[in-house]
Design a protein around this motif. Structure first.
Motif, short mmCIF file in Angstrom:
data_model
loop_
_atom_site.label_atom_id
_atom_site.label_comp_id
_atom_site.label_asym_id
_atom_site.label_seq_id
_atom_site.Cartn_x
_atom_site.Cartn_y
_atom_site.Cartn_z
N UNK A 92 0.83 -1.20 0.00
CA UNK A 92 0.00 0.00 0.00
C UNK A 92 0.86 1.25 0.00
N UNK A 93 0.30 2.34 -0.53
CA UNK A 93 0.99 3.62 -0.52
C UNK A 93 1.09 4.09 0.93
N UNK A 94 2.31 4.40 1.35
CA UNK A 94 2.58 4.82 2.72
C UNK A 94 3.75 5.80 2.72
N UNK A 95 4.04 6.37 3.87
CA UNK A 95 5.19 7.27 4.01
C UNK A 95 6.43 6.59 3.43
N UNK A 121 -3.74 17.41 -0.71
CA UNK A 121 -5.03 16.74 -0.77
C UNK A 121 -4.98 15.44 -1.56
N UNK A 122 -4.23 15.42 -2.65
CA UNK A 122 -4.11 14.20 -3.44
C UNK A 122 -3.27 13.17 -2.70
N UNK A 123 -2.22 13.63 -2.05
CA UNK A 123 -1.38 12.71 -1.29
C UNK A 123 -2.19 12.04 -0.17
N UNK A 124 -3.03 12.81 0.53
CA UNK A 124 -3.88 12.24 1.58
C UNK A 124 -4.85 11.22 1.01
N UNK A 125 -5.43 11.50 -0.15
CA UNK A 125 -6.40 10.60 -0.77
C UNK A 125 -5.75 9.30 -1.22
N UNK A 146 5.91 9.54 -7.80
CA UNK A 146 6.20 10.48 -6.70
C UNK A 146 6.58 9.71 -5.45
N UNK A 147 7.26 10.40 -4.55
CA UNK A 147 7.70 9.85 -3.27
C UNK A 147 6.71 10.30 -2.21
N UNK A 148 5.94 9.37 -1.67
CA UNK A 148 4.85 9.71 -0.76
C UNK A 148 5.39 10.27 0.56
N UNK A 149 4.77 11.37 0.97
CA UNK A 149 5.15 12.01 2.24
C UNK A 149 6.25 13.03 2.12
#
Length: 160
Positions: free
Chosen positions: A2-5, A44-48, A34-37
């Motif tokens: 899953x997408x996470x930090x 807003x997109x990163x949170x979603x 992209x690198x999450x976090x």
């Protein structure tokens, strides 16, 4: 996964405005990596996308506060045209880099009247609700080099 930090995500996306006009899309090109976090994409997109996995699709609307911010009237200024030395003809839509108290900033010409040029330092999408249609194509752990640099390397990412 899953997408996470600190994970790397590759997404296909289409971005539209309130009128349904396409502003940007990865359609016909490479997915966006992209690198999450790490503030590589709007908050807003990163949170979603947090917790999403390969194959997940979502449609999300991002308010200005979680996108490119509200329009800041103090970033709109009238300046004399002689500040644009070396530019033969100044036209609406032209963009320039300007040194400001906050560092380098992109400004956009929004009006030209005689010797007066109106410039806007707001992001072109400031004040707009952004509508994303996204599909997660890949999720992987970031390399140490990517974490050190704060962005993705390789396919869909940054090349040094």
């Amino acid at each position: 996964m899953q997408i996470a930090q600190d994970s790397v995500a590759l997404i296909d996306y289409t971005l539209t405005n309130d009128a349904g006009e396409v502003i940007d899309s990865s359609n016909g090109g490479e997915p966006l990596a992209y690198l999450h976090g790490h503030q590589n994409i709007i908050p807003g997109l990163e949170k979603a996308l947090l917790g999403k996995a390969v194959g997940d699709s979502l449609k999300v609307s991002i308010a200005p506060a979680e996108g490119y911010g509200e329009v800041n009237p103090s970033l709109v200024e009238n300046v004399p045209s002689n500040l644009f030395q070396g530019v033969e003809q100044i036209e609406v839509g032209m963009q320039f880099h300007a040194q400001t108290g906050g560092g380098m900033q992109v400004i956009t010409v929004t009006a030209v009247e005689g010797d007066t040029v109106t410039v806007d330092g707001n992001h072109p999408l400031a004040g707009q609700t952004l509508h994303f249609d996204v599909t997660v194509k890949e999720v992987r752990a970031a390399s140490q080099e990517e974490l050190d640099h704060g962005h993705v390397h390789g396919a869909g990412g940054h090349h040094h």
